[in-house]
Design a protein around this motif. Structure first.
Motif, PDB file in Angstrom:
ATOM      1  N   SER A  46      45.437 112.820 120.760  1.00  0.00           N
ATOM      2  CA  SER A  46      45.531 114.083 121.481  1.00  0.00           C
ATOM      3  C   SER A  46      44.289 114.393 122.313  1.00  0.00           C
ATOM      4  O   SER A  46      44.274 115.344 123.065  1.00  0.00           O
ATOM      5  CB  SER A  46      45.783 115.231 120.502  1.00  0.00           C
ATOM      6  OG  SER A  46      44.659 115.387 119.656  1.00  0.00           O
ATOM      7  N   VAL A  47      43.241 113.597 122.163  1.00  0.00           N
ATOM      8  CA  VAL A  47      42.043 113.855 122.969  1.00  0.00           C
ATOM      9  C   VAL A  47      41.660 112.613 123.771  1.00  0.00           C
ATOM     10  O   VAL A  47      42.129 111.508 123.504  1.00  0.00           O
ATOM     11  CB  VAL A  47      40.824 114.269 122.106  1.00  0.00           C
ATOM     12  CG1 VAL A  47      41.141 115.496 121.287  1.00  0.00           C
ATOM     13  CG2 VAL A  47      40.373 113.131 121.222  1.00  0.00           C
ATOM     14  N   ASP A  48      40.772 112.834 124.751  1.00  0.00           N
ATOM     15  CA  ASP A  48      40.292 111.747 125.585  1.00  0.00           C
ATOM     16  C   ASP A  48      39.028 111.184 124.950  1.00  0.00           C
ATOM     17  O   ASP A  48      37.988 111.831 124.942  1.00  0.00           O
ATOM     18  CB  ASP A  48      39.988 112.297 126.985  1.00  0.00           C
ATOM     19  CG  ASP A  48      39.311 111.267 127.864  1.00  0.00           C
ATOM     20  OD1 ASP A  48      39.388 110.065 127.512  1.00  0.00           O
ATOM     21  OD2 ASP A  48      38.731 111.637 128.887  1.00  0.00           O
ATOM     22  N   TRP A  49      39.120 109.972 124.412  1.00  0.00           N
ATOM     23  CA  TRP A  49      37.974 109.395 123.699  1.00  0.00           C
ATOM     24  C   TRP A  49      36.912 108.884 124.639  1.00  0.00           C
ATOM     25  O   TRP A  49      35.870 108.404 124.199  1.00  0.00           O
ATOM     26  CB  TRP A  49      38.438 108.324 122.715  1.00  0.00           C
ATOM     27  CG  TRP A  49      39.144 108.933 121.556  1.00  0.00           C
ATOM     28  CD1 TRP A  49      40.489 109.121 121.435  1.00  0.00           C
ATOM     29  CD2 TRP A  49      38.558 109.497 120.373  1.00  0.00           C
ATOM     30  NE1 TRP A  49      40.774 109.757 120.258  1.00  0.00           N
ATOM     31  CE2 TRP A  49      39.607 110.003 119.585  1.00  0.00           C
ATOM     32  CE3 TRP A  49      37.254 109.629 119.913  1.00  0.00           C
ATOM     33  CZ2 TRP A  49      39.385 110.633 118.365  1.00  0.00           C
ATOM     34  CZ3 TRP A  49      37.035 110.247 118.695  1.00  0.00           C
ATOM     35  CH2 TRP A  49      38.092 110.736 117.925  1.00  0.00           C
ATOM     36  N   ASP A  50      37.140 108.977 125.938  1.00  0.00           N
ATOM     37  CA  ASP A  50      36.093 108.590 126.885  1.00  0.00           C
ATOM     38  C   ASP A  50      35.169 109.770 127.190  1.00  0.00           C
ATOM     39  O   ASP A  50      34.286 109.679 128.024  1.00  0.00           O
ATOM     40  CB  ASP A  50      36.715 108.048 128.173  1.00  0.00           C
ATOM     41  CG  ASP A  50      35.714 107.279 129.009  1.00  0.00           C
ATOM     42  OD1 ASP A  50      34.850 106.602 128.411  1.00  0.00           O
ATOM     43  OD2 ASP A  50      35.757 107.372 130.246  1.00  0.00           O
ATOM     44  N   PHE A  51      35.374 110.861 126.512  1.00  0.00           N
ATOM     45  CA  PHE A  51      34.526 112.038 126.717  1.00  0.00           C
ATOM     46  C   PHE A  51      33.069 111.700 126.400  1.00  0.00           C
ATOM     47  O   PHE A  51      32.797 111.008 125.413  1.00  0.00           O
ATOM     48  CB  PHE A  51      35.022 113.164 125.806  1.00  0.00           C
ATOM     49  CG  PHE A  51      34.413 114.502 126.101  1.00  0.00           C
ATOM     50  CD1 PHE A  51      34.893 115.267 127.154  1.00  0.00           C
ATOM     51  CD2 PHE A  51      33.369 114.995 125.344  1.00  0.00           C
ATOM     52  CE1 PHE A  51      34.333 116.501 127.432  1.00  0.00           C
ATOM     53  CE2 PHE A  51      32.809 116.230 125.620  1.00  0.00           C
ATOM     54  CZ  PHE A  51      33.296 116.984 126.665  1.00  0.00           C
ATOM     55  N   PRO A  52      32.127 112.144 127.255  1.00  0.00           N
ATOM     56  CA  PRO A  52      30.732 111.748 127.025  1.00  0.00           C
ATOM     57  C   PRO A  52      30.092 112.461 125.841  1.00  0.00           C
ATOM     58  O   PRO A  52      29.413 113.475 125.999  1.00  0.00           O
ATOM     59  CB  PRO A  52      30.038 112.137 128.333  1.00  0.00           C
ATOM     60  CG  PRO A  52      30.870 113.217 128.908  1.00  0.00           C
ATOM     61  CD  PRO A  52      32.281 112.945 128.469  1.00  0.00           C
ATOM     62  N   THR A  53      30.283 111.934 124.660  1.00  0.00           N
ATOM     63  CA  THR A  53      29.638 112.516 123.485  1.00  0.00           C
ATOM     64  C   THR A  53      29.572 111.480 122.362  1.00  0.00           C
ATOM     65  O   THR A  53      30.178 110.424 122.452  1.00  0.00           O
ATOM     66  CB  THR A  53      30.384 113.792 123.028  1.00  0.00           C
ATOM     67  OG1 THR A  53      29.602 114.453 122.059  1.00  0.00           O
ATOM     68  CG2 THR A  53      31.725 113.455 122.431  1.00  0.00           C
TER      69      THR A  53
ATOM     70  N   VAL B 213      30.763 115.090 117.703  1.00  0.00           N
ATOM     71  CA  VAL B 213      32.148 115.485 117.432  1.00  0.00           C
ATOM     72  C   VAL B 213      32.244 116.121 116.051  1.00  0.00           C
ATOM     73  O   VAL B 213      32.895 117.148 115.867  1.00  0.00           O
ATOM     74  CB  VAL B 213      33.093 114.271 117.538  1.00  0.00           C
ATOM     75  CG1 VAL B 213      34.489 114.635 117.065  1.00  0.00           C
ATOM     76  CG2 VAL B 213      33.150 113.761 118.968  1.00  0.00           C
TER      77      VAL B 213
ATOM     78  N   GLN C  26      28.573 106.230 121.068  1.00  0.00           N
ATOM     79  CA  GLN C  26      29.477 106.892 122.023  1.00  0.00           C
ATOM     80  C   GLN C  26      30.911 106.746 121.510  1.00  0.00           C
ATOM     81  O   GLN C  26      31.305 105.663 121.082  1.00  0.00           O
ATOM     82  CB  GLN C  26      29.272 106.236 123.389  1.00  0.00           C
ATOM     83  CG  GLN C  26      30.463 106.268 124.322  1.00  0.00           C
ATOM     84  CD  GLN C  26      30.734 107.651 124.840  1.00  0.00           C
ATOM     85  OE1 GLN C  26      29.881 108.517 124.762  1.00  0.00           O
ATOM     86  NE2 GLN C  26      31.932 107.876 125.338  1.00  0.00           N
ATOM     87  N   ILE C  27      31.687 107.817 121.514  1.00  0.00           N
ATOM     88  CA  ILE C  27      32.968 107.789 120.809  1.00  0.00           C
ATOM     89  C   ILE C  27      33.977 106.793 121.391  1.00  0.00           C
ATOM     90  O   ILE C  27      34.852 106.328 120.678  1.00  0.00           O
ATOM     91  CB  ILE C  27      33.615 109.184 120.710  1.00  0.00           C
ATOM     92  CG1 ILE C  27      33.713 109.835 122.074  1.00  0.00           C
ATOM     93  CG2 ILE C  27      32.869 110.058 119.727  1.00  0.00           C
ATOM     94  CD1 ILE C  27      34.533 111.109 122.063  1.00  0.00           C
TER      95      ILE C  27
ATOM     96  N   GLN D  76      33.368 103.875 122.100  1.00  0.00           N
ATOM     97  CA  GLN D  76      33.066 102.551 121.561  1.00  0.00           C
ATOM     98  C   GLN D  76      33.408 102.432 120.086  1.00  0.00           C
ATOM     99  O   GLN D  76      32.992 101.487 119.425  1.00  0.00           O
ATOM    100  CB  GLN D  76      31.577 102.233 121.796  1.00  0.00           C
ATOM    101  CG  GLN D  76      31.299 101.919 123.248  1.00  0.00           C
ATOM    102  CD  GLN D  76      29.846 102.093 123.610  1.00  0.00           C
ATOM    103  OE1 GLN D  76      28.983 102.220 122.757  1.00  0.00           O
ATOM    104  NE2 GLN D  76      29.571 102.117 124.900  1.00  0.00           N
TER     105      GLN D  76
END
Lengths: 372, 245
Positions: free
Chosen positions: B85-92, B97, B136-137, B139
């Motif tokens: 449900s989320v975009d795992w390429d989000f910069p965090t 998280v 980084q999420i 990865q």
């Protein structure tokens, strides 16, 4: 005027300084807020908003009959906001996908705006000339008051950004989850959207309706390539925005007839292209290099594995063997043997090679590495 | 003494447009159970959780958590959404998280500090992801992402956990790690409500089950109601006979 002359003039010439400062501030706020648009996958929303602002400008002029920038931009803000919330309403209330809603609102508002513009041009009002500059923008019309307004809005949005940093971040990442934590996601959403609309409207005078979305997206898209941290991405996007503004103004001022808006957008695009190719983590260039290195590395390990197969049949693992016996195995060259020697996996003595204990251990553990 | 009800759902009806997704659901979940919600695709399993959590607005019905409306009891509830449900390429990062789990108790504007960071690190350790805290999420592997989501819910230190397919797309190691954490939570007196797809593992993992297919078919202890009759009613085929062919 050459570029060096421009930078000398920058400190003495009032007009040039105002315009440069204006485009720099515009670049900063667009980069900052554009990051949110990009991360929310609402890149095209900016395009729809800027086009939706056009009828607001025309209507503001028709109602007041004056060409005061602030009033025209106020009109742009109102119609931009109407367009935005119309799109959001359409997406949540109907079966339409967001790209359809964006396209509909964009063309509807832009068409209506163009209609009003041609209508205004037919009026016998001498004041009407120059309204069409909002189509492609004209940085030369920036005056100190405009820049001051930009600075104030940028300052406010920076404060809001810092104040609601945590809320913005979590909404961008996981909106449903944010709701379960008890945050009013609608409020956060409206806040972000309002400031994005505000940034777009501020840029209309300089960059124009048609190109404004690039100003919003390009610095953010470039910044995303260089970092995996949200704060750094927003900072970099602001810096890229400032650089695009300043360099774009410099280039257009030093080449007499180039209009500033398009040049700024082109400079921003250069940042994007450069970032997409040369950024270390995500760039195409380094990815290709990594890919090739991996392939070479794998080739070496294949050879090593073969040598290991031979060496382990002997009591002494470093027992020398003829290089020739490797011949039936594809994928080794003089160079690759040399590389293996550099890694201290093997020693080469004339026409013979011998595995070192380091090479032996490396080969033994090659397939034992469990994935994490 | 009777066990108190952790979650009570009355007459819940949800519809997207005209077609009802959930029809007149009554559900009472006693405290301290590890409950699976099972049912075919489109049965409304995720929707049920989302409606209880107020993410989706129901047409009718009421939700109470420990006898009070959900809005007042938010802090007792944690949610693990579907991984997709989320975009795992989000910069965090993974740690970042997990820290999000503390945002609810922090409330508006206040930033997480050392205390929150410590809690997040502990949660990461519990799910075996401490060494990935700065990763980084994007990865992370699918199983690792699921563990990060679980850690984020653990940080909330809730009484009731809602999980939407936590075993989806994870390998056997992660599945065992997750189910062990869930069982540990139940031992600590927490209530867990889990959307689950794999019928084979229901008797082994869960002690309570709800059969759902738009309407509620049955709910109760696995030992008593996890049988052919209910499976057939829910899935429309004689499940055991069908797989033994």
């Amino acid at each position: 005027m050459s570029l060096t002359e421009y930078f000398e003039l920058l400190f003495t010439d009032y007009t040039l300084r105002t315009i440069t400062l204006g485009t720099a501030v515009l670049g900063a706020i667009c980069g900052m807020l554009g990051s949110f648009a990009v991360l929310r996958k609402q890149s095209l929303l900016g395009d729809a908003i800027s086009h939706a602002a056009l009828p607001g400008i025309a209507l503001a002029f028709l109602i007041t009959g004056a060409k005061d920038t602030n009033i025209l931009l106020l009109g742009a803000l109102v119609s931009g906001l109407i367009g935005t919330f119309w799109i959001k309403g359409m997406v949540s209330k109907t079966h339409l996908k967001s790209d359809t809603a964006l396209g509909l609102v964009l063309s509807l508002f832009f068409g209506f705006g163009m209609l009003l513009l041609t209508f205004i041009q037919k009026q016998p009002n001498a004041n009407q000339a120059g309204l069409d500059k909002y189509l492609f923008g004209q940085a030369a019309t920036l005056v100190e008051d405009d820049v001051r307004l930009m600075l104030i809005v940028t300052g406010i949005s920076l404060c809001i950004l810092l104040l609601f940093w945590k809320e913005f971040k979590i909404l961008l990442f996981d909106a449903d989850y944010t709701k379960t934590l008890g945050f009013n996601t609608k409020f956060i959403d409206v806040l972000i959207t309002f400031f994005i609309v505000l940034a777009i409207v501020l840029g209309l005078q300089t960059v124009g309706v048609v190109l404004m979305s690039a100003m919003l997206l390009a610095p953010a898209a470039a910044a995303r390539q260089w970092t995996n941290r949200l704060s750094m991405m927003i900072l970099l996007a602001a810096i890229f925005g400032i650089l695009s503004g300043v360099l774009g103004t410099a280039i257009s001022a030093s080449q007499n007839n180039l209009s500033t808006g398009p040049v700024i957008v082109l400079v921003a695009t250069v940042f994007v292209v450069f970032s997409f190719i040369f950024s270390p983590g995500r760039g195409l260039f380094f990815r290709e290099i990594r890919f090739r290195n991996n392939r070479k590395d794998l080739q070496l390990k294949k050879t090593l594995q073969f040598m290991y197969g031979i060496a382990k049949t002997h009591d002494n693992i470093s027992h020398p063997h003829a290089i020739r016996i490797l011949n039936n195995f594809q994928g080794f060259t003089k160079k690759s043997l040399q590389q293996m020697e550099d890694k201290e996996w093997i020693t080469i003595n004339g026409q013979q090679w011998a595995l070192t204990s380091k090479g032996f251990n490396e080969a033994m553990n090659l397939y034992n590495k469990t994935h994490d | 003494m009777k066990t108190p009800l952790a979650v009570q759902v009355d007459d819940l009806t949800v519809a997207y447009n005209y077609k009802p997704v959930l029809w007149d659901i009554d559900l009472a979940v006693p405290e301290g159970v590890l409950m699976a919600i099972v049912g075919p695709n489109g049965a409304g399993k995720s929707t049920l959780i989302k409606a209880i959590l107020g993410i989706i607005k129901p047409i009718a019905g009421s939700i109470s958590i420990y006898d009070k409306p959900y809005e007042e009891q938010r802090k007792l509830v944690a949610y693990v959404p579907q991984k997709g449900s989320v975009d795992w390429d989000f910069p965090t990062t993974a740690l970042d998280v997990v820290m999000m789990g503390t945002y609810g108790s922090l409330g508006w504007i206040k930033r997480p500090g050392q205390k929150e960071k410590k809690a997040a690190l502990e949660a990461l350790e519990k799910v075996g992801m401490l060494s990935f805290k700065n990763r980084q999420i994007s990865q992370l592997s699918g199983g690792q992402q699921q563990r990060v989501f679980l850690a984020r819910a653990l940080v909330q230190n809730a009484a009731i956990y809602f999980m939407d397919e936590p075993f989806q797309g994870v390998d056997a190691t992660t599945e065992i790690a997750i189910i062990n954490i869930l069982k540990e939570l139940r031992k600590a007196g927490k209530t867990l409500i889990v959307v689950h797809h794999d019928l084979q593992t229901v008797p082994e993992y869960f002690d309570w089950v709800t059969f759902l297919n738009v309407k509620k078919i049955a709910t109760g202890p696995v030992k008593e109601i996890f049988n052919d009759d209910n499976l057939t009613k829910t899935y429309g085929i004689n499940y055991k006979v069908a797989i033994n062919k």
